[in-house]
Design an enzyme around this catalytic site. Structure first.
Site, PDB file in Angstrom:
ATOM      1  N   LYS A  33       0.817  -1.218   0.000  1.00 55.03           N
ATOM      2  CA  LYS A  33       0.000   0.000   0.000  1.00 55.03           C
ATOM      3  C   LYS A  33       0.847   1.263   0.000  1.00 55.03           C
ATOM      4  O   LYS A  33       0.469   2.254  -0.623  1.00 55.03           O
ATOM      5  CB  LYS A  33      -0.960   0.007   1.189  1.00 55.03           C
ATOM      6  CG  LYS A  33      -0.311   0.139   2.551  1.00 55.03           C
ATOM      7  CD  LYS A  33      -1.353   0.140   3.653  1.00 55.03           C
ATOM      8  CE  LYS A  33      -0.702   0.244   5.030  1.00 55.03           C
ATOM      9  NZ  LYS A  33      -0.013   1.515   5.237  1.00 55.03           N
ATOM     10  N   THR A  34       2.012   1.241   0.690  1.00 56.38           N
ATOM     11  CA  THR A  34       2.860   2.437   0.695  1.00 56.38           C
ATOM     12  C   THR A  34       3.366   2.727  -0.709  1.00 56.38           C
ATOM     13  O   THR A  34       3.418   3.885  -1.144  1.00 56.38           O
ATOM     14  CB  THR A  34       4.038   2.249   1.665  1.00 56.38           C
ATOM     15  OG1 THR A  34       3.533   1.957   2.970  1.00 56.38           O
ATOM     16  CG2 THR A  34       4.877   3.520   1.728  1.00 56.38           C
ATOM     17  N   ASP A 219      -3.744   7.546   4.575  1.00 52.01           N
ATOM     18  CA  ASP A 219      -3.265   6.197   4.858  1.00 52.01           C
ATOM     19  C   ASP A 219      -3.859   5.703   6.170  1.00 52.01           C
ATOM     20  O   ASP A 219      -4.248   6.506   7.028  1.00 52.01           O
ATOM     21  CB  ASP A 219      -1.735   6.210   4.935  1.00 52.01           C
ATOM     22  CG  ASP A 219      -1.143   4.817   4.950  1.00 52.01           C
ATOM     23  OD1 ASP A 219      -1.863   3.853   4.620  1.00 52.01           O
ATOM     24  OD2 ASP A 219       0.050   4.683   5.285  1.00 52.01           O
ATOM     25  N   GLU A 220      -3.921   4.377   6.347  1.00 49.02           N
ATOM     26  CA  GLU A 220      -4.448   3.752   7.587  1.00 49.02           C
ATOM     27  C   GLU A 220      -5.814   4.331   7.949  1.00 49.02           C
ATOM     28  O   GLU A 220      -6.073   4.698   9.111  1.00 49.02           O
ATOM     29  CB  GLU A 220      -3.449   3.944   8.742  1.00 49.02           C
ATOM     30  CG  GLU A 220      -2.052   3.396   8.477  1.00 49.02           C
ATOM     31  CD  GLU A 220      -1.980   1.880   8.488  1.00 49.02           C
ATOM     32  OE1 GLU A 220      -3.033   1.227   8.619  1.00 49.02           O
ATOM     33  OE2 GLU A 220      -0.862   1.351   8.334  1.00 49.02           O
ATOM     34  N   GLN A 250      -7.622  -4.734  10.079  1.00 51.11           N
ATOM     35  CA  GLN A 250      -6.537  -4.269  10.948  1.00 51.11           C
ATOM     36  C   GLN A 250      -6.972  -3.101  11.829  1.00 51.11           C
ATOM     37  O   GLN A 250      -6.128  -2.339  12.316  1.00 51.11           O
ATOM     38  CB  GLN A 250      -5.317  -3.881  10.105  1.00 51.11           C
ATOM     39  CG  GLN A 250      -4.747  -5.039   9.309  1.00 51.11           C
ATOM     40  CD  GLN A 250      -3.486  -4.675   8.559  1.00 51.11           C
ATOM     41  OE1 GLN A 250      -2.449  -4.380   9.151  1.00 51.11           O
ATOM     42  NE2 GLN A 250      -3.557  -4.692   7.230  1.00 51.11           N
ATOM     43  N   ARG A 606       2.514  -9.843  10.776  1.00 52.85           N
ATOM     44  CA  ARG A 606       3.795  -9.136  10.849  1.00 52.85           C
ATOM     45  C   ARG A 606       4.944 -10.064  10.449  1.00 52.85           C
ATOM     46  O   ARG A 606       6.044  -9.598  10.162  1.00 52.85           O
ATOM     47  CB  ARG A 606       4.078  -8.634  12.280  1.00 52.85           C
ATOM     48  CG  ARG A 606       3.088  -7.664  12.922  1.00 52.85           C
ATOM     49  CD  ARG A 606       2.755  -6.489  12.058  1.00 52.85           C
ATOM     50  NE  ARG A 606       1.542  -6.762  11.271  1.00 52.85           N
ATOM     51  CZ  ARG A 606       1.170  -6.062  10.223  1.00 52.85           C
ATOM     52  NH1 ARG A 606       1.920  -5.073   9.786  1.00 52.85           N
ATOM     53  NH2 ARG A 606       0.065  -6.359   9.563  1.00 52.85           N
TER      54      ARG A 606
END
Length: 734
Positions: A33-34, A219-220, A250, A606
């Site tokens: 996504k980044t 973002d997020e 998330q 993770r």
């Protein structure tokens, strides 16, 4: 953009090249996504000719903002410097610096971080004779923060109190608001709330920003609260080009007021919104991904998305059970030693992620015995260290003389023999006369009759302080931040102060000061025209993971909540037990239980190559033994994705004998059952808890072969406790 798009999969490219309109990018963990955000910004500038200063990009930590800017800098060059990029709080701070005067906010306001806020609450409780043991400052501050996120002011909150606890909060809230205003200060919640107030009450200002930003990217997005969403919605109201990237799976920060419903609100407010799924995972092996998906797929009402990977199948998930938490820690330490000796992994490739911080104790003990270096995320932050806070307080008082909290910190640094009573007199005069504490000190030394009379020696000390601040304030107007910092250290003779007050640790503390100088130098290099106000803002808004000394060859220990956004080749998740993960507090709340499931999913995803899920049959926690059944999340994972090291041999912290460990476990289990059967409480019983004090039992019921006792504690509110877990006794017991 052709060379960039060759690095994107089809859905990523679609997300990058969608030209306009509202867009939701549902990005699973490790889905790049980044990269998508940075490439989309680059596409807007290079292919659609959008001027960089007309793009607003919002992240959730300063570290993420810096990393994103660095990536965009590689793609756009110098054009990246004019992007509006940062956290919600930093962007709101910039807006308020420019236009906050329209809502009576001075442009030289200071930002109180969480440590400042807690200290201020403690001070208020002391001044109002409120017992901080019955009304913990952190709990009071959390309640005030939740009220602000619901857009309550102190006066509207006081009108809606329903019990004694809320009455106490209302009194503290009123004084807290008053003292922030007197210090020209705002807290983090104010940065958001006041920006929304500014937009709602000033149409011209709203239009100024809504017209300026043609594209807004967030973002997020699943971590936004309702005020953050409203700010973003209003900024995007003119051009309708809002891109949000997030993953409902998330969403784990409801306790911070994050609202997963914001995705629904965006779909309601922007009916033409498009949704693009990023489902290919580039981070984890197939076994890890399938195991994580099996846990999250049990969530009701999930978005219709799945994850997949072209990565190797990898090792199956290691599932391990120890006799007790010490044995669990020993197993983790032994596995890390074994892996580092037999492979190319080093200590920085490992992370231990737990549900509650208290779990780290047994792991730390094992690491110390095995000489394994480790660092704890969320320990004492660099910017929370005493010497750093001293220097920052000086910088704040130089910038804003009304910052009473900063003044109280530096008035005796170095020692000036200004006692508690003298300080109270100074602060009372400041409040009564509407003057800064520094001006009050100047009045005292000039024998102005409006001010209290001090002995000659004390007046000389105050005169020195006033002179120092005046020198430094004038110096700050003509010199860079690093030059000011050096002048401050020299003028206050701070190094000598450290030697005189803490000779044993003076050298190490001075090294921290040197590190602050490095931060200031780096900041100056990045922003040569930066002001003291901007530097203080950057420091105040820095997040827990932004410690400048985080590059070490050591194992990372972190809570699962702090692990979000991180990734490691090898991850251990200890404590996969009912009552830990999921937390006991979630048992009676389906929404909290859903969030616990998402917490587990975040932890599992993770891991890049190897994942361990461990638990102990018995756990000594909070002073008592607890025998927890396996976490329900373990049963969701298919057997084909699991393997069991040392099955049949149970690690024990006391010994390595499986038979003895099993016997010990049976004995503890009998003791636990005996306690439950023989210690039945009744509603109305008066009880005492080691931490919460006296209380009255409201309800008792059987939960998971245990008794859940609901108790109303004096000044602590209502708590639900598991009998075999809680240090509880009848009040008449000796």
């Amino acid at each position: 953009m052709k060379n960039i798009n060759t690095q994107l999969n089809d859905n990523q490219q679609l997300a990058v090249e969608t030209p306009s309109g509202p867009l939701i990018i549902l990005a699973g963990p490790g889905s790049g996504k980044t990269r998508v955000i940075t490439y989309r910004i680059t596409h807007l500038v290079k292919s659609l000719n959008i001027e960089p200063h007309r793009i607003l990009a919002v992240t959730f930590t300063n570290k993420a903002a810096r990393e994103m800017r660095e990536r965009i800098q590689q793609l756009l060059g110098d054009q990246a410097t004019s992007l509006s990029m940062g956290t919600f709080h930093s962007i709101c701070a910039r807006i308020l610096r420019v236009d906050g005067s329209l809502i009576s906010l001075p442009d030289n306001f200071v930002i109180y971080d969480s440590s400042d806020q807690l200290a201020l609450i403690r001070q208020i409780e002391s001044d109002l004779s409120i017992d901080s043991k019955k009304f913990p400052p952190r709990q009071i501050l959390s309640t005030i923060s939740k009220a602000k996120n619901k857009r309550f002011t102190d006066s509207t909150y006081q009108k809606n109190v329903e019990n004694y606890y809320e009455e106490i909060v209302g009194r503290v809230f009123k004084e807290y608001t008053k003292r922030l205003a007197q210090s020209n200060a705002v807290d983090f919640d104010d940065l958001l709330g006041k920006t929304l107030d500014l937009f709602e009450n000033n149409e011209l200002i709203l239009r100024k920003y809504a017209n300026r930003y043609i594209h807004t990217l967030i973002d997020e997005f699943q971590d936004t609260n309702i005020i953050q969403y409203q700010i973003a919605r209003m900024i995007a109201s003119v051009h309708q080009n809002i891109t949000v990237v997030g993953d409902p799976d998330q969403s784990i920060y409801s306790w911070r007021a994050a609202d997963i419903k914001n995705i629904d609100y965006l779909q309601r407010d922007f009916p033409s919104v498009k949704t693009i799924l990023l489902e290919q995972n580039y981070r984890s092996t197939e076994h890890i991904l399938k195991a994580a998906d099996s846990v999250i797929n049990e969530l009701p009402n999930r978005p219709n998305k799945s994850t997949w990977t072209n990565n190797p199948q990898g090792e199956k998930i290691y599932s391990y059970v120890a006799t007790d938490s010490d044995g669990e820690g020993q197993f983790i330490a032994d596995e890390i030693k074994k892996i580092t000796q037999k492979t190319a992994y080093n200590y920085s490739d490992f992370a231990i992620m737990y549900r509650i911080n208290a779990q780290s104790r047994a792991i730390e003990d094992a690491f110390i015995r095995k000489s394994i270096p480790y660092r704890i995320v969320g320990g004492t932050r660099f910017y929370d260290r005493l010497e750093i806070r001293d220097i920052i307080a000086y910088l704040r008082i130089i910038y804003n003389a009304f910052d009473s909290f900063a003044f109280q910190r530096i008035v005796n640094v170095p020692k000036r023999n200004i006692g508690k009573k003298s300080l109270e007199q100074i602060m009372n005069s400041s409040l009564e006369l509407g003057m800064s504490p520094i001006d009050v000190c100047a009045g005292i030394t000039n024998q102005d009759r409006r001010f209290p009379t001090f002995p000659s020696a004390r007046k000389r000390n105050l005169q020195e302080l006033v002179a120092h601040i005046e020198i430094l304030e004038n110096y700050s107007k003509q010199h860079t931040i690093i030059e000011l910092l050096d002048k401050l250290l020299l003028t206050t003779n701070y190094r000598q102060h450290l030697i005189e007050t803490d000779s044993e640790h003076a050298e190490g503390r001075w090294e921290n000061i040197e590190e602050l100088r490095s931060v200031a130098t780096l900041y100056q290099d990045v922003s040569p025209e930066s002001t003291l106000a901007q530097f203080l803002e950057e420091i105040a808004l820095v997040s827990d993971v932004d410690d400048p000394n985080d590059e070490t060859q050591s194992v990372t220990l972190t809570s699962l909540h702090s692990a979000k956004g991180l990734e490691y080749p090898v991850v251990f998740m200890p404590g996969l037990e009912e009552g830990l993960l999921p937390s006991m507090r979630s048992f009676d709340d389906p929404k909290q239980l859903e969030e616990e499931r998402r917490v587990c999913y975040v932890g599992m995803t993770r891991a890049e190559h190897i994942l361990y899920l461990t638990r102990s049959e018995n756990r000594f926690l909070y002073g008592t033994f607890r025998s927890n059944p396996p976490s329900r999340f373990l049963s969701d994972i298919p057997e084909e994705n699991l393997q069991y090291p040392f099955r049949g041999t149970i690690y024990s912290g006391k010994n390595n004998s499986g038979l003895r460990g099993a016997a010990q476990a049976q004995q503890i289990e009998k003791q636990t059952k005996s306690k439950i059967e023989s210690s039945s409480y009744q509603p109305g019983d008066q009880v005492v808890h080691e931490k919460f004090g006296k209380g009255t039992v409201i309800e008792c019921k059987v939960v998971q072969d245990d008794q859940q006792i609901t108790v109303a504690f004096e000044g602590q509110g209502i708590k639900k406790l598991m009998l075999s877990f809680a240090p509880l006794r009848l009040q008449h017991d000796g």
